[in-house]
Design a protein around this motif. Structure first.
Motif, short mmCIF file in Angstrom:
data_model
loop_
_atom_site.label_atom_id
_atom_site.label_comp_id
_atom_site.label_asym_id
_atom_site.label_seq_id
_atom_site.Cartn_x
_atom_site.Cartn_y
_atom_site.Cartn_z
N LEU A 16 3.96 2.81 10.49
CA LEU A 16 2.51 2.95 10.64
C LEU A 16 2.08 3.67 11.92
O LEU A 16 0.90 3.97 12.09
N ASP A 20 -1.50 7.28 9.74
CA ASP A 20 -1.86 7.77 8.42
C ASP A 20 -1.78 6.61 7.42
O ASP A 20 -1.26 5.54 7.74
N TRP A 21 -2.29 6.84 6.20
CA TRP A 21 -2.21 5.84 5.15
C TRP A 21 -0.80 5.79 4.58
O TRP A 21 -0.16 6.82 4.41
N HIS A 22 -0.35 4.58 4.27
CA HIS A 22 0.96 4.38 3.65
C HIS A 22 0.78 3.38 2.51
O HIS A 22 0.18 2.32 2.69
N TRP A 23 1.30 3.73 1.34
CA TRP A 23 1.19 2.88 0.16
C TRP A 23 2.13 1.69 0.28
O TRP A 23 3.17 1.76 0.93
N LYS A 50 -5.65 -1.67 8.78
CA LYS A 50 -6.67 -1.60 7.73
C LYS A 50 -5.97 -1.55 6.38
O LYS A 50 -4.95 -0.89 6.21
N THR A 51 -6.54 -2.27 5.42
CA THR A 51 -6.01 -2.30 4.06
C THR A 51 -7.09 -1.82 3.11
O THR A 51 -8.24 -2.23 3.22
N GLU A 52 -6.73 -0.95 2.20
CA GLU A 52 -7.64 -0.50 1.14
C GLU A 52 -6.95 -0.65 -0.19
O GLU A 52 -5.74 -0.49 -0.29
N HIS A 58 -2.27 -0.86 -3.12
CA HIS A 58 -2.85 -1.06 -1.79
C HIS A 58 -2.23 -0.06 -0.84
O HIS A 58 -1.06 0.30 -0.98
N ARG A 59 -3.04 0.36 0.12
CA ARG A 59 -2.50 1.24 1.16
C ARG A 59 -2.91 0.67 2.52
O ARG A 59 -3.91 -0.03 2.63
N TYR A 60 -2.12 1.00 3.52
CA TYR A 60 -2.26 0.40 4.84
C TYR A 60 -2.21 1.48 5.90
O TYR A 60 -1.53 2.48 5.75
N ARG A 61 -2.93 1.21 6.99
CA ARG A 61 -2.91 2.16 8.10
C ARG A 61 -3.17 1.42 9.40
O ARG A 61 -3.96 0.49 9.45
#
Length: 65
Positions: A16, A20-23, A50-52, A58-61
């Motif tokens: 992380l 960037d975003w990581h799935w 952050k989780t979306e 879900h992706r995390y950054r």
């Protein structure tokens, strides 16, 4: 010379650290299938992650402080 084994937290932060975003699938592969506890551990230590959700994924950054 002995090398120290990286913890799951170390592995998570390495992935992380680019902010960037990581799935979730990528984190499961690089950190371990039960990476949710590691995300909680990082948050408990003050890291802002952050989780979306996108459908069922879900992706995390890691946010910059």
């Amino acid at each position: 010379m002995r090398t120290l084994k990286q913890t799951k937290l170390d592995l998570l932060l390495d992935v992380l650290s680019d902010h960037d975003w990581h799935w979730g699938e990528e984190l499961a592969t690089k950190v371990g299938w039960r990476f949710g506890a590691t995300i909680k551990e990082a948050r408990d230590k003050g890291y802002l992650i952050k989780t979306e959700r996108d459908g069922l994924q879900h992706r995390y950054r890691l946010l910059k402080a």
